[in-house]
Motif scaffolding. Structure first.
Motif, PDB file in Angstrom:
ATOM      1  N   GLU A 102      12.785  -8.800 -28.766  1.00  0.00           N
ATOM      2  CA  GLU A 102      11.326  -8.651 -28.753  1.00  0.00           C
ATOM      3  C   GLU A 102      10.719  -9.866 -29.445  1.00  0.00           C
ATOM      4  O   GLU A 102      11.202 -10.292 -30.497  1.00  0.00           O
ATOM      5  CB  GLU A 102      10.997  -7.360 -29.518  1.00  0.00           C
ATOM      6  N   GLU A 103       9.654 -10.425 -28.884  1.00  0.00           N
ATOM      7  CA  GLU A 103       8.988 -11.557 -29.526  1.00  0.00           C
ATOM      8  C   GLU A 103       8.174 -11.049 -30.714  1.00  0.00           C
ATOM      9  O   GLU A 103       7.466 -10.048 -30.604  1.00  0.00           O
ATOM     10  CB  GLU A 103       8.080 -12.280 -28.542  1.00  0.00           C
ATOM     11  N   LYS A 110       6.784 -18.273 -33.911  1.00  0.00           N
ATOM     12  CA  LYS A 110       7.256 -17.185 -33.062  1.00  0.00           C
ATOM     13  C   LYS A 110       8.744 -17.022 -33.292  1.00  0.00           C
ATOM     14  O   LYS A 110       9.456 -17.994 -33.555  1.00  0.00           O
ATOM     15  CB  LYS A 110       7.009 -17.498 -31.581  1.00  0.00           C
ATOM     16  N   GLY A 111       9.205 -15.790 -33.186  1.00  0.00           N
ATOM     17  CA  GLY A 111      10.619 -15.517 -33.331  1.00  0.00           C
ATOM     18  C   GLY A 111      11.042 -14.419 -32.374  1.00  0.00           C
ATOM     19  O   GLY A 111      10.226 -13.882 -31.619  1.00  0.00           O
ATOM     20  N   GLN A 112      12.315 -14.088 -32.424  1.00  0.00           N
ATOM     21  CA  GLN A 112      12.878 -13.030 -31.590  1.00  0.00           C
ATOM     22  C   GLN A 112      13.568 -12.016 -32.505  1.00  0.00           C
ATOM     23  O   GLN A 112      14.316 -12.412 -33.403  1.00  0.00           O
ATOM     24  CB  GLN A 112      13.904 -13.603 -30.608  1.00  0.00           C
ATOM     25  N   LYS A 125      12.984 -20.836 -34.648  1.00  0.00           N
ATOM     26  CA  LYS A 125      13.240 -22.280 -34.730  1.00  0.00           C
ATOM     27  C   LYS A 125      12.186 -22.932 -35.607  1.00  0.00           C
ATOM     28  O   LYS A 125      11.032 -22.534 -35.601  1.00  0.00           O
ATOM     29  CB  LYS A 125      13.185 -22.918 -33.343  1.00  0.00           C
ATOM     30  N   GLU A 126      12.637 -23.907 -36.358  1.00  0.00           N
ATOM     31  CA  GLU A 126      11.720 -24.727 -37.147  1.00  0.00           C
ATOM     32  C   GLU A 126      12.268 -26.141 -37.126  1.00  0.00           C
ATOM     33  O   GLU A 126      13.421 -26.361 -37.522  1.00  0.00           O
ATOM     34  CB  GLU A 126      11.625 -24.190 -38.574  1.00  0.00           C
ATOM     35  N   ARG A 127      11.440 -27.057 -36.650  1.00  0.00           N
ATOM     36  CA  ARG A 127      11.864 -28.437 -36.396  1.00  0.00           C
ATOM     37  C   ARG A 127      13.093 -28.390 -35.492  1.00  0.00           C
ATOM     38  O   ARG A 127      13.086 -27.743 -34.466  1.00  0.00           O
ATOM     39  CB  ARG A 127      12.089 -29.180 -37.696  1.00  0.00           C
ATOM     40  N   ASP A 128      14.162 -29.061 -35.840  1.00  0.00           N
ATOM     41  CA  ASP A 128      15.349 -29.047 -34.978  1.00  0.00           C
ATOM     42  C   ASP A 128      16.416 -28.074 -35.478  1.00  0.00           C
ATOM     43  O   ASP A 128      17.588 -28.196 -35.137  1.00  0.00           O
ATOM     44  CB  ASP A 128      15.919 -30.457 -34.840  1.00  0.00           C
ATOM     45  N   LYS A 154       9.694 -15.239 -43.768  1.00  0.00           N
ATOM     46  CA  LYS A 154       8.482 -15.932 -44.217  1.00  0.00           C
ATOM     47  C   LYS A 154       8.641 -16.543 -45.603  1.00  0.00           C
ATOM     48  O   LYS A 154       7.918 -17.456 -45.978  1.00  0.00           O
ATOM     49  CB  LYS A 154       7.298 -14.955 -44.203  1.00  0.00           C
ATOM     50  N   SER A 155       9.639 -16.068 -46.375  1.00  0.00           N
ATOM     51  CA  SER A 155       9.830 -16.577 -47.735  1.00  0.00           C
ATOM     52  C   SER A 155      10.641 -17.867 -47.775  1.00  0.00           C
ATOM     53  O   SER A 155      10.802 -18.456 -48.855  1.00  0.00           O
ATOM     54  CB  SER A 155      10.512 -15.506 -48.601  1.00  0.00           C
TER      55      SER A 155
END
Length: 157
Positions: A102-103, A110-112, A125-128, A154-155
């Protein structure tokens, strides 16, 4: 009448405070020891500053022939206090994706999210770098919600 108001007002304030809470119970985690262990890695990943359980032990590993993959284990153990959370970080390539996920929103990202009887997975994902948090529900005593994993993600700093 004043007496009733003095009793009623704190209850109303308590109710509003409870309603504004996101329902997660996270505990501060000092990631400085883990950051020292990974300082020689080819990349510096973000790590959690809060975890969904306290008194956490942490370990890190990297498969010998895969320098672009880092693995971290966060766990507690003891009578009635077994919890196991994995963090997998992959640099530069896509990891495995589950079609049933689920997104979700993780702050601005955004994540899954995927949950089964055995585990809960949150990926973003964040950057590469691709981050994957896996909580092993069958091996753990504490029940975590999707919000608990999102707040943990988020932390990361």
């Amino acid at each position: 009448m004043k007496k009733k108001l003095l009793i009623f007002l704190p209850l109303v304030l308590l109710l509003f405070a409870g309603c504004s809470s996101n329902g997660t119970n996270l505990y501060a985690f000092d990631s400085s020891i883990v950051k020292k262990q990974v300082k020689d890695y080819g990349f510096q990943p973000k790590l959690p500053t809060k975890l969904p359980f306290e008194n956490v032990k942490a370990s890190t590993d990297s498969p010998p022939i895969q320098a672009d993959i880092k693995m971290f284990d966060f766990f507690t153990y003891g009578k009635g206090n077994n919890n196991h959370l994995d963090l997998l970080i992959i640099e530069g390539k896509e990891g495995y994706s589950n079609a049933k996920s689920e997104e979700v929103k993780i702050g601005e990202r955004k994540g899954q999210y995927y949950a089964s009887k055995e585990k809960q997975i949150l990926r973003w994902k964040e950057r590469d770098l691709e981050y994957t948090l896996t909580y092993y529900t069958e091996q753990s005593n504490k029940k975590l919600s999707k919000a608990d994993l999102i707040e943990t993600a988020k932390s990361f700093k």
